[in-house]
Enzyme design. Structure first.
Site, PDB file in Angstrom:
ATOM      1  N   CYS A   1       0.894  -1.424  -0.080  1.00 32.47           N
ATOM      2  CA  CYS A   1      -0.132   0.141   0.121  1.00 32.47           C
ATOM      3  C   CYS A   1       0.859   1.333  -0.151  1.00 32.47           C
ATOM      4  CB  CYS A   1      -0.854   0.118   1.202  1.00 32.47           C
ATOM      5  SG  CYS A   1      -1.816  -1.444   1.122  1.00 32.47           S
TER       6      CYS A   1
ATOM      7  N   HIS B   1      -3.477   7.028   3.203  1.00 33.77           N
ATOM      8  CA  HIS B   1      -3.778   5.845   2.718  1.00 33.77           C
ATOM      9  C   HIS B   1      -5.414   5.392   2.994  1.00 33.77           C
ATOM     10  CE1 HIS B   1      -4.016   1.661   1.250  1.00 33.77           C
ATOM     11  NE2 HIS B   1      -3.975   1.096   2.498  1.00 33.77           N
TER      12      HIS B   1
ATOM     13  N   ASN C   1     -10.261  -0.301  -0.345  1.00 35.76           N
ATOM     14  CA  ASN C   1      -8.728  -0.268  -0.012  1.00 35.76           C
ATOM     15  C   ASN C   1      -8.095  -0.657  -1.196  1.00 35.76           C
ATOM     16  OD1 ASN C   1      -6.041  -0.641   0.459  1.00 35.76           O
ATOM     17  ND2 ASN C   1      -6.382  -1.923   2.559  1.00 35.76           N
TER      18      ASN C   1
HETATM   19  O1  UT7 Z   1      -3.825  -1.551   3.610  1.00 38.50           O
HETATM   20  C1  UT7 Z   1      -3.164  -1.689   4.910  1.00 38.50           C
HETATM   21  C2  UT7 Z   1      -3.519  -2.926   5.435  1.00 38.50           C
HETATM   22  N1  UT7 Z   1      -4.824  -3.293   5.662  1.00 38.50           N
HETATM   23  C3  UT7 Z   1      -5.656  -2.521   6.811  1.00 38.50           C
HETATM   24  O2  UT7 Z   1      -5.085  -1.705   7.167  1.00 38.50           O
HETATM   25  C4  UT7 Z   1      -6.602  -3.141   7.401  1.00 38.50           C
HETATM   26  C5  UT7 Z   1      -6.587  -3.309   8.919  1.00 38.50           C
HETATM   27  N2  UT7 Z   1      -7.546  -4.085   9.779  1.00 38.50           N
HETATM   28  C6  UT7 Z   1      -8.914  -3.571   9.616  1.00 38.50           C
HETATM   29  O3  UT7 Z   1      -9.129  -2.622   8.898  1.00 38.50           O
HETATM   30  C7  UT7 Z   1      -9.903  -4.164  10.662  1.00 38.50           C
HETATM   31  O4  UT7 Z   1      -9.123  -5.325  11.497  1.00 38.50           O
HETATM   32  C8  UT7 Z   1     -10.731  -5.030   9.767  1.00 38.50           C
HETATM   33  C9  UT7 Z   1     -11.794  -4.205   9.129  1.00 38.50           C
HETATM   34  C10 UT7 Z   1     -10.106  -6.089   8.971  1.00 38.50           C
HETATM   35  C11 UT7 Z   1     -11.535  -5.838  10.703  1.00 38.50           C
HETATM   36  O5  UT7 Z   1     -12.303  -5.162  11.827  1.00 38.50           O
HETATM   37  P1  UT7 Z   1     -12.172  -5.327  13.427  1.00 38.50           P
HETATM   38  O6  UT7 Z   1     -12.978  -4.452  14.142  1.00 38.50           O
HETATM   39  O7  UT7 Z   1     -10.694  -5.541  13.609  1.00 38.50           O
HETATM   40  O8  UT7 Z   1     -12.947  -6.749  13.356  1.00 38.50           O
HETATM   41  P2  UT7 Z   1     -12.101  -8.136  13.889  1.00 38.50           P
HETATM   42  O9  UT7 Z   1     -11.093  -8.603  13.032  1.00 38.50           O
HETATM   43  O10 UT7 Z   1     -11.860  -7.958  15.505  1.00 38.50           O
HETATM   44  O11 UT7 Z   1     -13.295  -9.102  13.915  1.00 38.50           O
HETATM   45  C12 UT7 Z   1     -14.670  -8.704  14.738  1.00 38.50           C
HETATM   46  C13 UT7 Z   1     -15.666  -9.978  14.463  1.00 38.50           C
HETATM   47  C14 UT7 Z   1     -15.030 -11.294  14.259  1.00 38.50           C
HETATM   48  O12 UT7 Z   1     -16.003 -12.255  14.928  1.00 38.50           O
HETATM   49  P3  UT7 Z   1     -15.745 -12.830  16.432  1.00 38.50           P
HETATM   50  O13 UT7 Z   1     -14.501 -13.618  16.210  1.00 38.50           O
HETATM   51  O14 UT7 Z   1     -15.548 -11.386  17.119  1.00 38.50           O
HETATM   52  O15 UT7 Z   1     -16.989 -13.446  16.691  1.00 38.50           O
HETATM   53  C15 UT7 Z   1     -14.921 -11.574  12.788  1.00 38.50           C
HETATM   54  O16 UT7 Z   1     -15.173 -13.051  12.639  1.00 38.50           O
HETATM   55  O17 UT7 Z   1     -16.144  -9.730  13.014  1.00 38.50           O
HETATM   56  C16 UT7 Z   1     -16.131 -10.858  12.407  1.00 38.50           C
HETATM   57  N3  UT7 Z   1     -15.831 -10.610  10.888  1.00 38.50           N
HETATM   58  C17 UT7 Z   1     -17.018 -10.250  10.079  1.00 38.50           C
HETATM   59  N4  UT7 Z   1     -18.168 -10.136  10.150  1.00 38.50           N
HETATM   60  C18 UT7 Z   1     -18.819  -9.822   9.173  1.00 38.50           C
HETATM   61  C19 UT7 Z   1     -14.750 -10.562  10.181  1.00 38.50           C
HETATM   62  N5  UT7 Z   1     -14.918  -9.859   8.859  1.00 38.50           N
HETATM   63  C20 UT7 Z   1     -16.363  -9.913   8.873  1.00 38.50           C
HETATM   64  C21 UT7 Z   1     -17.009  -9.662   7.845  1.00 38.50           C
HETATM   65  N6  UT7 Z   1     -18.419  -9.704   7.882  1.00 38.50           N
HETATM   66  N7  UT7 Z   1     -16.375  -9.323   6.376  1.00 38.50           N
END
Ligand code: UT7
Length: 329
Positions: free
Chosen positions: A116, A256, A286
């Protein structure tokens, strides 16, 4: 020798025709919702490349528009630098394919692999080349077709990314205008947190790798999130220190576009109000290396960035890689 050596002139972007809205994931069997995606990321839709649309075709389209706006012809280009993590082929670089498509016969062309941060790294490489005095006009592109390297069954990643390309013509600075500060960092000890583990040199592609899907992007979302916030905060401090400016001197921040929550945390740390932050993650998702040049292209078209505007750029990506720049347009 003192900055500025190089300035950013025209920037243009191109995206695939197909818009893919959050609601459509359910129809392809992904267990997610528009509500979850918008709340956690700020993304409403992204563009996805279709048959016949490639990184070369999108980047060439963006490049032609930027060059026309800058009044630069293909034979005048001294270099073409493409930041990408999703090249058309693993060999040769996609930059040489763009060179051929443009007819930029004199240009040296190569890809920069900084995920990125690819466009931002590319601009800083271009600045260095221009500072040598041997290069005058450089095309720097950030482009991706991430839809081709994500696992469409993995809801942790497939909802986040989009395709597109943004191209900028970088030239010698004219008095007082140009890159006022530039900063780049990398930390390879964290490489596993955002990667395509297999399918390249260390683990050449096999039917087993294809079956387990370890050639697609995987990401430890929460860890990446925390590092992105920390690193972009560091990068925004360095950008201001390097330019000897304060937050109040920044007219526009173009970070970004990974996630609205990361953008808001970066702006808060830098003490820059959200009214000054350019956001388009809602419409593009993204787009990795393409995200900053697409945002800059839109900001220029809308008149948000024009002659005299001071802009802070902040990037973060797989590697990890991160960095920043302050540019006076
Ligand atoms: O480009 C540079 C690199 N990339 C980034 O900068 C991305 C960085 N990370 C993020 O933006 C966030 O961590 C995410 C958007 C990927 C995830 O958000 P989060 O608030 O950190 O969620 P999480 O990973 O803590 O997941 C929360 C819950 C999980 O369920 P449990 O384990 O709490 O039951 C996931 O399984 O949300 C679930 N989950 C989803 N639910 C519905 C993960 N992806 C999804 C989804 N739809 N697409």
């Amino acid at each position: 020798m003192k900055r500025p050596f190089a300035m950013l002139t025209a920037t243009a972007h191109a995206v695939p025709k197909r818009v893919f809205k959050n609601d459509e994931f359910r129809s392809i069997g992904v267990d997610t919702s528009d509500e979850w995606i918008q709340e956690r990321t700020g993304i409403r839709q992204r563009y996805i490349a279709g048959p016949g649309e490639t990184l070369t075709s999108l980047s060439t389209e963006a490049a032609r528009e930027a060059m026309a706006a800058a009044g630069v012809t293909a034979p005048e280009l001294d270099a073409i630098i493409l930041g990408t993590a999703s090249p058309d082929r693993l060999l040769p670089s996609t930059a040489v394919e763009i060179q051929a498509a443009l007819g930029a016969t004199r240009a040296v062309a190569f890809d920069v692999g900084a995920a990125c941060s690819g466009w931002l790294y590319g601009v800083q490489v271009a600045e260095g080349l221009i500072a040598t005095g041997s290069y005058e006009t450089i095309l720097v592109i950030g482009g991706e077709q991430l839809s081709r390297i994500i696992n469409w069954k993995d809801r942790n990643t497939c909802v986040l990314f989009g395709d597109g390309s943004g191209a900028t013509v970088v030239k010698k600075a004219t008095k007082g205008r140009g890159i006022l500060s530039a900063y780049m960092r990398s930390d390879g000890t964290l490489a596993d947190l955002l990667q395509r583990q297999k399918g390249a040199g260390a683990a050449p592609i096999t039917p087993e790798i294809i079956a387990e899907g370890s050639h697609w992007i995987t990401m430890a979302g929460r860890e990446v999130f925390k590092n992105a916030v920390r690193s972009m905060a560091d990068a925004s401090d360095r950008a201001l220190d390097g330019a000897k400016l304060s937050a109040a001197d920044i007219d526009v921040m173009i970070p970004h576009q990974a996630n609205i929550r990361i953008i808001e945390a970066t702006a808060k740390h830098a003490n820059i109000p959200m009214e000054k932050v350019f956001v388009n993650v809602d419409r593009y998702g993204n787009t990795s290396a393409a995200s900053i040049p697409i945002a800059l292209s839109e900001a220029m078209k809308q008149g948000v960035v024009k002659e005299g505007t001071t802009v802070m750029f902040v990037a973060f990506g797989a590697g990890f890689t991160w960095g920043s720049m302050v540019v006076r347009f």
